[in-house]
Design a protein around this motif. Structure first.
Motif, PDB file in Angstrom:
ATOM      1  N   ARG A 128       3.599   5.034  16.383  1.00  0.00           N
ATOM      2  CA  ARG A 128       4.132   6.261  16.283  1.00  0.00           C
ATOM      3  C   ARG A 128       4.399   6.662  14.883  1.00  0.00           C
ATOM      4  O   ARG A 128       4.050   7.926  14.443  1.00  0.00           O
ATOM      5  CB  ARG A 128       5.389   6.393  17.127  1.00  0.00           C
ATOM      6  CG  ARG A 128       6.190   7.593  17.109  1.00  0.00           C
ATOM      7  CD  ARG A 128       7.269   7.669  18.290  1.00  0.00           C
ATOM      8  NE  ARG A 128       8.441   6.738  18.031  1.00  0.00           N
ATOM      9  CZ  ARG A 128       8.630   5.722  18.462  1.00  0.00           C
ATOM     10  NH1 ARG A 128       7.705   5.351  19.610  1.00  0.00           N
ATOM     11  NH2 ARG A 128       9.548   4.651  18.174  1.00  0.00           N
ATOM     12  N   SER A 129       4.760   5.654  13.904  1.00  0.00           N
ATOM     13  CA  SER A 129       5.017   6.148  12.574  1.00  0.00           C
ATOM     14  C   SER A 129       3.934   6.340  11.792  1.00  0.00           C
ATOM     15  O   SER A 129       4.140   7.373  11.079  1.00  0.00           O
ATOM     16  CB  SER A 129       5.901   4.938  11.893  1.00  0.00           C
ATOM     17  OG  SER A 129       6.994   4.454  12.319  1.00  0.00           O
ATOM     18  N   ALA A 153       5.134   4.112   6.342  1.00  0.00           N
ATOM     19  CA  ALA A 153       4.023   5.200   6.490  1.00  0.00           C
ATOM     20  C   ALA A 153       3.940   6.407   6.007  1.00  0.00           C
ATOM     21  O   ALA A 153       2.706   6.911   5.686  1.00  0.00           O
ATOM     22  CB  ALA A 153       4.102   5.333   8.184  1.00  0.00           C
ATOM     23  N   PRO A 154       4.943   7.047   5.889  1.00  0.00           N
ATOM     24  CA  PRO A 154       4.966   8.384   5.165  1.00  0.00           C
ATOM     25  C   PRO A 154       4.199   8.506   3.764  1.00  0.00           C
ATOM     26  O   PRO A 154       3.848   9.452   3.205  1.00  0.00           O
ATOM     27  CB  PRO A 154       6.228   9.218   5.135  1.00  0.00           C
ATOM     28  CG  PRO A 154       6.764   8.271   6.158  1.00  0.00           C
ATOM     29  CD  PRO A 154       6.318   6.886   6.223  1.00  0.00           C
ATOM     30  N   LYS A 155       4.320   7.480   3.118  1.00  0.00           N
ATOM     31  CA  LYS A 155       3.760   7.084   1.811  1.00  0.00           C
ATOM     32  C   LYS A 155       2.330   6.690   1.751  1.00  0.00           C
ATOM     33  O   LYS A 155       1.675   6.720   0.559  1.00  0.00           O
ATOM     34  CB  LYS A 155       4.613   6.174   0.915  1.00  0.00           C
ATOM     35  CG  LYS A 155       6.154   6.580   0.823  1.00  0.00           C
ATOM     36  CD  LYS A 155       6.835   5.505   0.107  1.00  0.00           C
ATOM     37  CE  LYS A 155       8.366   6.011  -0.072  1.00  0.00           C
ATOM     38  NZ  LYS A 155       9.279   4.930  -0.823  1.00  0.00           N
ATOM     39  N   ALA A 200       0.843  -1.167   0.037  1.00  0.00           N
ATOM     40  CA  ALA A 200      -0.185   0.086   0.016  1.00  0.00           C
ATOM     41  C   ALA A 200       0.783   1.251  -0.073  1.00  0.00           C
ATOM     42  O   ALA A 200       0.561   2.472  -0.632  1.00  0.00           O
ATOM     43  CB  ALA A 200      -0.952   0.035   1.294  1.00  0.00           C
ATOM     44  N   GLY A 201       1.945   1.150   0.541  1.00  0.00           N
ATOM     45  CA  GLY A 201       2.826   2.340   0.689  1.00  0.00           C
ATOM     46  C   GLY A 201       3.623   2.579  -0.582  1.00  0.00           C
ATOM     47  O   GLY A 201       3.909   3.648  -1.055  1.00  0.00           O
ATOM     48  N   ARG A 208      -3.403   3.886  -5.685  1.00  0.00           N
ATOM     49  CA  ARG A 208      -3.994   2.678  -5.813  1.00  0.00           C
ATOM     50  C   ARG A 208      -4.698   1.954  -4.716  1.00  0.00           C
ATOM     51  O   ARG A 208      -5.726   1.664  -4.928  1.00  0.00           O
ATOM     52  CB  ARG A 208      -3.313   1.425  -6.763  1.00  0.00           C
ATOM     53  CG  ARG A 208      -2.604   1.753  -8.028  1.00  0.00           C
ATOM     54  CD  ARG A 208      -3.699   2.167  -9.038  1.00  0.00           C
ATOM     55  NE  ARG A 208      -4.869   1.309  -9.178  1.00  0.00           N
ATOM     56  CZ  ARG A 208      -4.866   0.390 -10.408  1.00  0.00           C
ATOM     57  NH1 ARG A 208      -3.864   0.555 -11.140  1.00  0.00           N
ATOM     58  NH2 ARG A 208      -5.882  -0.272 -10.368  1.00  0.00           N
ATOM     59  N   PHE A 209      -4.376   2.083  -3.607  1.00  0.00           N
ATOM     60  CA  PHE A 209      -4.590   1.416  -2.197  1.00  0.00           C
ATOM     61  C   PHE A 209      -5.194   2.527  -1.425  1.00  0.00           C
ATOM     62  O   PHE A 209      -4.894   3.323  -0.974  1.00  0.00           O
ATOM     63  CB  PHE A 209      -3.334   0.713  -1.500  1.00  0.00           C
ATOM     64  CG  PHE A 209      -3.018  -0.571  -2.287  1.00  0.00           C
ATOM     65  CD1 PHE A 209      -3.485  -1.849  -1.985  1.00  0.00           C
ATOM     66  CD2 PHE A 209      -1.983  -0.299  -3.108  1.00  0.00           C
ATOM     67  CE1 PHE A 209      -3.380  -2.781  -2.489  1.00  0.00           C
ATOM     68  CE2 PHE A 209      -1.766  -1.607  -3.742  1.00  0.00           C
ATOM     69  CZ  PHE A 209      -2.141  -2.937  -3.571  1.00  0.00           C
ATOM     70  N   GLU A 210      -6.569   2.208  -1.325  1.00  0.00           N
ATOM     71  CA  GLU A 210      -7.408   2.763  -0.091  1.00  0.00           C
ATOM     72  C   GLU A 210      -7.386   2.201   1.067  1.00  0.00           C
ATOM     73  O   GLU A 210      -7.741   2.846   2.117  1.00  0.00           O
ATOM     74  CB  GLU A 210      -8.866   3.007  -0.799  1.00  0.00           C
ATOM     75  CG  GLU A 210      -8.816   4.018  -1.864  1.00  0.00           C
ATOM     76  CD  GLU A 210      -8.770   5.549  -1.513  1.00  0.00           C
ATOM     77  OE1 GLU A 210      -9.400   5.959  -0.658  1.00  0.00           O
ATOM     78  OE2 GLU A 210      -7.740   6.058  -1.912  1.00  0.00           O
ATOM     79  N   ALA A 211      -7.120   1.245   1.168  1.00  0.00           N
ATOM     80  CA  ALA A 211      -7.433   0.297   2.414  1.00  0.00           C
ATOM     81  C   ALA A 211      -6.144  -0.765   2.663  1.00  0.00           C
ATOM     82  O   ALA A 211      -5.911  -1.460   1.716  1.00  0.00           O
ATOM     83  CB  ALA A 211      -8.691  -0.260   2.653  1.00  0.00           C
ATOM     84  N   ALA A 212      -5.487  -0.892   3.816  1.00  0.00           N
ATOM     85  CA  ALA A 212      -4.806  -1.922   4.016  1.00  0.00           C
ATOM     86  C   ALA A 212      -5.084  -2.582   5.683  1.00  0.00           C
ATOM     87  O   ALA A 212      -5.191  -1.857   6.444  1.00  0.00           O
ATOM     88  CB  ALA A 212      -3.330  -1.576   3.973  1.00  0.00           C
ATOM     89  N   ALA A 213      -4.880  -4.069   5.520  1.00  0.00           N
ATOM     90  CA  ALA A 213      -5.327  -4.566   6.998  1.00  0.00           C
ATOM     91  C   ALA A 213      -4.070  -5.761   7.181  1.00  0.00           C
ATOM     92  O   ALA A 213      -3.887  -6.469   6.248  1.00  0.00           O
ATOM     93  CB  ALA A 213      -6.834  -5.170   6.794  1.00  0.00           C
TER      94      ALA A 213
END
Length: 266
Positions: free
Chosen positions: A214-215, A186-188, A156-157, A162-167
């Protein structure tokens, strides 16, 4: 030499194939004395692996005698009898140094085929989806279990557009010191993230959880993390620790995540 090879879906044959050659200085050639089947062989047989082609030799867990070694091989020699596991490790990369041999960075002959699983280029998959009339829109979601949880975040990063959700469910090693650690993506991330945690999970201790959160917080990622009263692997129905009630709750959370992020398909 004689070998068992794949000739097509559900079509295995024993025949004469080309003798192996030393290609890499670290290669070794064995005369196989005994081999066995693995559950993953079923994926070869039934055509699940799309890159299989007629003539591919199968049987990746075996034992035998070393008959030739490359110039960089030091630990085995001609005449040694060895047992070969299902994966190959270089012994030198970060993963091998951490004894995570099945994740070796260096020994896959076609690493580009692994990249979709590791959070790197997956355009081929999206290109396929984009040709389907029954697939609406371009936004997608991803879910990973165990080590796949980190892969889901990394994927997802890597493709945030393209990615709206990640589990991730009972994901391990989600924040570590490796340069490819999932928390560094995380920043991406533009996706909303859900982290389902197993209680007392040694692969995801409290300090690691704090580091990941935290990230995500610092990157302004929308995320939810929940700890389940279940053991690592609880979502997998074929695992001894499978917990039906906890798994149903997990599926519900995942579907809710996808429902609120993917509707509209833009």
């Amino acid at each position: 030499m004689r070998a068992l090879y794949w000739n097509g879906v559900n079509d295995l044959r024993v025949g004469t194939v080309k003798d192996p050659e030393i290609v890499n200085p670290r290669d070794a050639i064995l005369r196989v004395k005994l081999s066995t089947t693995c559950g993953s062989d079923l994926h070869f047989i039934d055509g699940y692996i799309p890159t299989m082609k007629a003539g591919d030799v199968i049987g990746h867990e075996f034992m035998g005698e070393v008959v030739e070694v490359g110039p960089a091989v030091r630990r085995v020699k001609k005449g040694d009898r060895v047992v070969v596991p299902s994966f190959i490790a270089c012994g030198e990369c970060w993963y091998c140094q951490e004894k995570l041999f099945s994740l070796c960075d260096c020994t896959h002959p076609k690493p580009e085929l692994q990249e979709p699983l590791l959070g790197y280029p997956t355009a081929g998959i999206y290109g396929y989806l984009d040709t389907r009339d029954d697939v609406r829109g371009r936004k997608v979601g991803v879910v990973g279990f165990c080590m796949g949880g980190g892969m889901a975040l990394a994927t997802a990063g890597t493709y945030p557009e393209r990615f709206e959700a990640a589990a991730s469910f009972h994901g391990g090693n989600l924040a570590n010191d490796a340069p490819t650690s999932p928390h560094l993506f995380a920043p991406k991330l533009k996706a909303e993230v859900y982290i389902g945690v197993a209680e007392n999970d040694v692969s995801y201790p409290p300090a690691m959880a704090e580091r990941l959160q935290r990230s995500l917080t610092e990157a302004n990622v929308r995320y939810t993390t929940q700890t389940y009263p279940a053991a690592h692997g609880w979502m997998m129905p074929d695992f001894p620790v499978y917990d039906h009630a906890a798994a149903e709750r997990g599926w519900g959370e995942m579907l809710a995540l996808f429902g609120r992020t993917l509707h509209g398909g833009e």
